[in-house]
Motif scaffolding. Structure first.
Motif, PDB file in Angstrom:
ATOM      1  N   PHE A 198      54.110  38.710  44.467  1.00 52.80           N
ATOM      2  CA  PHE A 198      55.358  39.433  44.704  1.00 52.80           C
ATOM      3  C   PHE A 198      56.232  39.419  43.440  1.00 52.80           C
ATOM      4  CE2 PHE A 198      54.932  38.585  49.463  1.00 52.80           C
ATOM      5  CZ  PHE A 198      54.607  39.903  49.740  1.00 52.80           C
ATOM      6  N   LYS A 199      56.225  38.289  42.725  1.00 52.10           N
ATOM      7  CA  LYS A 199      57.010  38.213  41.485  1.00 52.10           C
ATOM      8  C   LYS A 199      56.460  39.169  40.435  1.00 52.10           C
ATOM      9  CE  LYS A 199      58.907  33.518  41.768  1.00 52.10           C
ATOM     10  NZ  LYS A 199      58.902  32.148  41.170  1.00 52.10           N
ATOM     11  N   ALA A 200      55.127  39.305  40.372  1.00 59.97           N
ATOM     12  CA  ALA A 200      54.510  40.213  39.401  1.00 59.97           C
ATOM     13  C   ALA A 200      54.927  41.655  39.648  1.00 59.97           C
ATOM     14  CB  ALA A 200      52.996  40.084  39.460  1.00 59.97           C
ATOM     15  N   GLN A 201      55.241  41.982  40.914  1.00 57.48           N
ATOM     16  CA  GLN A 201      55.654  43.352  41.255  1.00 57.48           C
ATOM     17  C   GLN A 201      57.167  43.476  41.389  1.00 57.48           C
ATOM     18  OE1 GLN A 201      52.830  44.931  44.473  1.00 57.48           O
ATOM     19  NE2 GLN A 201      52.362  42.752  44.393  1.00 57.48           N
ATOM     20  N   ASN A 202      57.885  42.378  41.096  1.00 57.43           N
ATOM     21  CA  ASN A 202      59.350  42.376  41.172  1.00 57.43           C
ATOM     22  C   ASN A 202      59.845  42.761  42.567  1.00 57.43           C
ATOM     23  OD1 ASN A 202      61.824  41.852  39.917  1.00 57.43           O
ATOM     24  ND2 ASN A 202      62.185  44.004  39.488  1.00 57.43           N
ATOM     25  N   ALA A 203      59.098  42.344  43.592  1.00 53.96           N
ATOM     26  CA  ALA A 203      59.474  42.639  44.985  1.00 53.96           C
ATOM     27  C   ALA A 203      60.419  41.552  45.475  1.00 53.96           C
ATOM     28  CB  ALA A 203      58.231  42.712  45.872  1.00 53.96           C
ATOM     29  N   GLU A 204      61.707  41.689  45.113  1.00 57.71           N
ATOM     30  CA  GLU A 204      62.647  40.589  45.288  1.00 57.71           C
ATOM     31  C   GLU A 204      62.926  40.266  46.759  1.00 57.71           C
ATOM     32  OE1 GLU A 204      65.930  41.797  42.664  1.00 57.71           O
ATOM     33  OE2 GLU A 204      65.277  40.142  41.380  1.00 57.71           O
ATOM     34  N   GLU A 205      62.954  41.265  47.627  1.00 56.15           N
ATOM     35  CA  GLU A 205      63.174  40.978  49.040  1.00 56.15           C
ATOM     36  C   GLU A 205      62.035  40.136  49.611  1.00 56.15           C
ATOM     37  OE1 GLU A 205      64.069  44.343  51.438  1.00 56.15           O
ATOM     38  OE2 GLU A 205      65.511  45.155  50.019  1.00 56.15           O
ATOM     39  N   ALA A 255      41.708  45.061  50.026  1.00 64.07           N
ATOM     40  CA  ALA A 255      42.933  45.292  49.250  1.00 64.07           C
ATOM     41  C   ALA A 255      42.690  45.012  47.772  1.00 64.07           C
ATOM     42  CB  ALA A 255      44.060  44.410  49.774  1.00 64.07           C
ATOM     43  N   GLU A 256      41.892  43.997  47.480  1.00 60.10           N
ATOM     44  CA  GLU A 256      41.571  43.688  46.084  1.00 60.10           C
ATOM     45  C   GLU A 256      40.703  44.789  45.471  1.00 60.10           C
ATOM     46  OE1 GLU A 256      39.986  39.891  43.447  1.00 60.10           O
ATOM     47  OE2 GLU A 256      39.382  40.070  45.544  1.00 60.10           O
ATOM     48  N   GLN A 257      39.773  45.329  46.254  1.00 64.16           N
ATOM     49  CA  GLN A 257      38.877  46.374  45.746  1.00 64.16           C
ATOM     50  C   GLN A 257      39.626  47.649  45.367  1.00 64.16           C
ATOM     51  OE1 GLN A 257      35.868  46.957  48.718  1.00 64.16           O
ATOM     52  NE2 GLN A 257      34.743  45.099  48.193  1.00 64.16           N
ATOM     53  N   VAL A 258      40.590  48.039  46.179  1.00 61.93           N
ATOM     54  CA  VAL A 258      41.308  49.296  45.912  1.00 61.93           C
ATOM     55  C   VAL A 258      42.544  49.076  45.041  1.00 61.93           C
ATOM     56  CG1 VAL A 258      40.508  50.334  48.058  1.00 61.93           C
ATOM     57  CG2 VAL A 258      42.692  49.135  48.036  1.00 61.93           C
ATOM     58  N   GLY A 259      42.799  47.830  44.633  1.00 58.79           N
ATOM     59  CA  GLY A 259      43.942  47.557  43.756  1.00 58.79           C
ATOM     60  C   GLY A 259      45.274  47.654  44.451  1.00 58.79           C
ATOM     61  N   ALA A 260      45.307  47.394  45.767  1.00 59.75           N
ATOM     62  CA  ALA A 260      46.566  47.440  46.522  1.00 59.75           C
ATOM     63  C   ALA A 260      47.270  46.089  46.392  1.00 59.75           C
ATOM     64  CB  ALA A 260      46.289  47.778  47.991  1.00 59.75           C
ATOM     65  N   ASP A 261      47.922  45.883  45.240  1.00 64.11           N
ATOM     66  CA  ASP A 261      48.484  44.572  44.927  1.00 64.11           C
ATOM     67  C   ASP A 261      49.551  44.126  45.921  1.00 64.11           C
ATOM     68  OD1 ASP A 261      46.823  44.492  42.756  1.00 64.11           O
ATOM     69  OD2 ASP A 261      48.319  45.264  41.349  1.00 64.11           O
ATOM     70  N   TYR A 262      50.416  45.061  46.321  1.00 63.77           N
ATOM     71  CA  TYR A 262      51.492  44.685  47.239  1.00 63.77           C
ATOM     72  C   TYR A 262      50.930  44.275  48.600  1.00 63.77           C
ATOM     73  CZ  TYR A 262      55.695  44.936  50.082  1.00 63.77           C
ATOM     74  OH  TYR A 262      56.716  44.631  50.932  1.00 63.77           O
ATOM     75  N   ASP A 263      50.007  45.080  49.128  1.00 57.99           N
ATOM     76  CA  ASP A 263      49.415  44.749  50.425  1.00 57.99           C
ATOM     77  C   ASP A 263      48.581  43.475  50.336  1.00 57.99           C
ATOM     78  OD1 ASP A 263      49.884  47.168  52.408  1.00 57.99           O
ATOM     79  OD2 ASP A 263      49.601  47.979  50.412  1.00 57.99           O
ATOM     80  N   TYR A 264      47.981  43.231  49.167  1.00 54.75           N
ATOM     81  CA  TYR A 264      47.230  41.987  48.959  1.00 54.75           C
ATOM     82  C   TYR A 264      48.164  40.785  49.140  1.00 54.75           C
ATOM     83  CZ  TYR A 264      43.873  38.795  46.743  1.00 54.75           C
ATOM     84  OH  TYR A 264      43.001  37.776  46.484  1.00 54.75           O
ATOM     85  N   ALA A 265      49.369  40.892  48.590  1.00 50.86           N
ATOM     86  CA  ALA A 265      50.338  39.795  48.721  1.00 50.86           C
ATOM     87  C   ALA A 265      50.798  39.642  50.168  1.00 50.86           C
ATOM     88  CB  ALA A 265      51.531  40.051  47.802  1.00 50.86           C
TER      89      ALA A 265
END
Length: 628
Positions: free
Chosen positions: A297-304, A257-267
């Motif tokens: 999650f905060k960096a992506q504003n994923a409030e839920e 996930a870090e390699q492909v830049g999948a930030d949400y899935d990384y979290a």
């Protein structure tokens, strides 16, 4: 890393082509591609290219090209989660495609509208669009599009927890995709099937299907979906309390996930690791991963997801002996959850008001036009009286029709606002229960409830998942049930055996309603003194033992009859929970929390718990308590 490099190279190539494009049509086609391929990379950039394409396509005066531009922009807005804007653009695309008469494009747009409604948890509207599109694609032999729509219908059934129907549809989709040698879509369908088996607690089947999907994604070189499948396996292993396996798979998914830049899935994977360490009682490590996931999650504003982290971190801090931090995260969860609900209500209100104002404006314009026409007609009234009478009649009819339409719209708005008021009251009740949970029961009960709620917040298909209102309602109902049981005992001080018997009888009656085909019986020896008193804490312990025994029987024994009996043997109070289920050999099974908890409760009561079971001959659990 190959995926990221390929995507970057493709986008750079398209931007180079755009800079040298010599015609507006060529620019529009390239902008369409840029909009589409930027969606998984940057939603805002995709939307920016989509809006530029709208302007270029309008200059071409070509309905087919403009229809595609609106469709591309609708897709970008949908993936960003701005569903109202997405729906507007898809409707504009649909209007243009009706004008061009391209049936395939028309029903493709209808399918896309179904996807928007599905994202907005409007399953009924989504299903209407999907079935309309599916009928056309099946009728015209467009098997590929029919398969896509059918798969989306399966997702709706999955979200509705109609697992048998969802499994039936996904198996048809999997068979088609395998026959077409479309390994990528086949693996995606396997992921859905794996999630269904996991929810049905058929863990071996779920693991088998997930591993097959993982094999395909690896062979395809798709690091993104390989990482998400590792996370699905980690979630599955967490559900089985196989924490070490969950950690090893989550760590592999984390790297990809870090390699492909999948930030949400990384979290998401970090939160899964936090759950694994929590189950291993490694609370410092669990806190570390929860804090990392919360930051991402905060960096992506994923409030839920932020709200979920607040709720799950509370019991970790309670276990670490940090009640102030536990209370802080519980309060943060309640406040954020309330704000999210209020935002959703405000968005719904704004949408309704915008529609209402638009109708009012249209009605005002129509009335002005009618007034102007009436003045013109009066000038020629003496010459064409018969014609004027006919036109006036028509105008009166039209005006009444507009008024009726306005009244209907006002009625809809009032009904919607009434529904919003009801939702507000319901939310106030939820907040009151949340405050009671924190103020009256304390951090320890928060820990228990949060542990139960973990099963909801880490379902990858939830991946999704249920609508926020359904999630809040389920959370509230479960909390009320636990609070009522505890408050019943705490407020009583002392309880009589007759009161406890009534409580057990009610529980058995409810169990009988929810589990058809099983006969529940409750027998109390007549010689037992109904006014015999118990300390409230003893009463709730006995009640919990009965609950645990019956729940274990329903989960694992598949009985047709469950009998609970109470009698007096010498100076002992004897409680027996007996079923005619499959039974088990205790030495051959892995001891779970159920038997351990029952024995622990019996020990705290100063009594003894005996378990007699034979494979195929049922199980009898006997609680012996000294009378005080």
């Amino acid at each position: 890393m190959l995926f990221a490099q390929t995507s970057s190279e493709l986008l750079d190539s398209l931007k180079t082509e755009l800079s040298i494009a010599s015609t507006a049509k060529a620019r529009s086609l390239i902008l369409s591609e840029l909009t589409w391929y930027y969606v998984p990379v940057s939603h805002d950039t995709a939307i920016s290219y989509g809006m530029k394409n709208i302007e270029v396509a309008k200059s071409l005066k070509d309905d087919a090209i403009l229809g595609q531009a609106f469709s591309d922009l609708g897709y970008a807005y949908m993936e960003k989660g701005e569903l109202i804007e997405s729906r507007k653009n898809y409707h504009e695309s649909l209007k243009l495609r009706y004008q061009t008469g391209d049936s395939t494009q028309i029903y493709a747009t209808i399918t896309n509208l179904g996807s928007v409604y599905q994202r907005d948890f409007q399953s009924d509207s989504a299903m209407v669009n999907y079935l309309k599109a599916l009928s056309f694609f099946e009728r015209t032999g467009n098997d590929r599009n029919a398969d896509f729509v059918r798969n989306n219908i399966g997702v709706i059934y999955l979200d509705m927890r109609n697992y048998p129907k969802a499994l039936e549809i996904f198996q048809v989709a999997a068979a088609y995709r395998k026959a077409q040698k479309d390994d990528y879509l086949y693996a995606s369908t396997l992921t859905n099937i794996g999630s269904i088996y996991k929810n049905l607690k058929e863990f071996e089947k779920s693991e088998e299907v997930y591993l097959e999907a993982l094999r395909i994604f690896k062979a395809e070189g798709d690091d993104f979906y390989t990482s998400t499948t590792y996370n699905n396996l980690a979630t599955l292993y967490n559900a089985q309390q196989k924490s070490d396996l969950a950690i090893s798979h989550a760590e592999m998914g984390l790297v990809l996930a870090e390699q492909v830049g999948a930030d949400y899935d990384y979290a998401l994977i970090e939160s899964n690791l936090a759950q694994s360490y929590h189950d291993l009682k490694d609370y410092p490590k669990s806190r570390e991963f929860y804090l990392r996931a919360l930051t991402h999650f905060k960096a992506q504003n994923a409030e839920e997801d932020i709200a979920s982290m607040y709720l799950l971190m509370s019991p970790v801090y309670a276990a670490l002996g940090m009640p102030d931090s536990s209370a802080y995260y519980t309060t943060s969860y309640v406040d954020l959850n309330k704000r999210l609900t209020e935002q959703e209500i405000q968005q719904l209100t704004s949408d309704l008001e915008a529609r209402y104002q638009s109708e009012q404006k249209d009605a005002a314009i129509a009335r002005q036009q009618l007034e102007l026409r009436n003045k013109n007609f009066q000038l020629y009234g003496s010459l064409v009286l018969a014609v004027v009478l006919g036109i006036v009649g028509y105008l009166l009819y039209s005006q009444q029709k507009l008024k009726n339409q306005q009244l209907r719209q006002e009625g809809k708005l009032k009904a919607a606002l009434g529904q919003i008021e009801t939702q507000n009251k319901l939310q106030e009740q939820r907040m009151l229960i949340s405050r009671d949970l924190h103020d009256n029961i304390g951090a320890q009960l928060t820990f228990i409830i949060s542990a139960i709620e973990n099963l909801k917040y880490f379902d990858p298909i939830k991946d999704t998942l249920t609508h926020r209102y359904d999630s809040i309602a389920n959370f509230t109902k479960q909390t009320i049930t636990e609070l009522r049981d505890t408050i019943w005992a705490m407020n009583s001080g002392q309880i009589t055996w007759e009161q406890l018997s009534a409580r057990i009888s009610d529980y058995l009656q409810q169990a009988g309603i929810s589990t058809l085909g099983i006969n529940f019986e409750f027998e109390v020896e007549k010689s037992l003194d109904p006014n015999f008193h118990l300390v409230s804490s003893e009463g709730i312990q006995i009640y919990r033992i009965v609950q645990e025994a019956i729940q274990n029987s329903l989960k694992y024994a598949y009985p047709s009859q469950i009998l609970v009996s109470v009698s007096q043997v010498d100076n002992l109070l004897q409680l027996i929970i007996k079923d005619d289920g499959t039974g088990f050999v205790e030495s051959e099974i892995k001891a779970g929390n159920g038997l351990f908890n029952m024995r622990k409760r019996a020990e705290e009561l100063g009594g003894k718990l005996e378990v007699l079971s034979q494979a195929g001959k049922g199980t009898s659990i006997t609680l012996l308590l000294p009378k005080k």
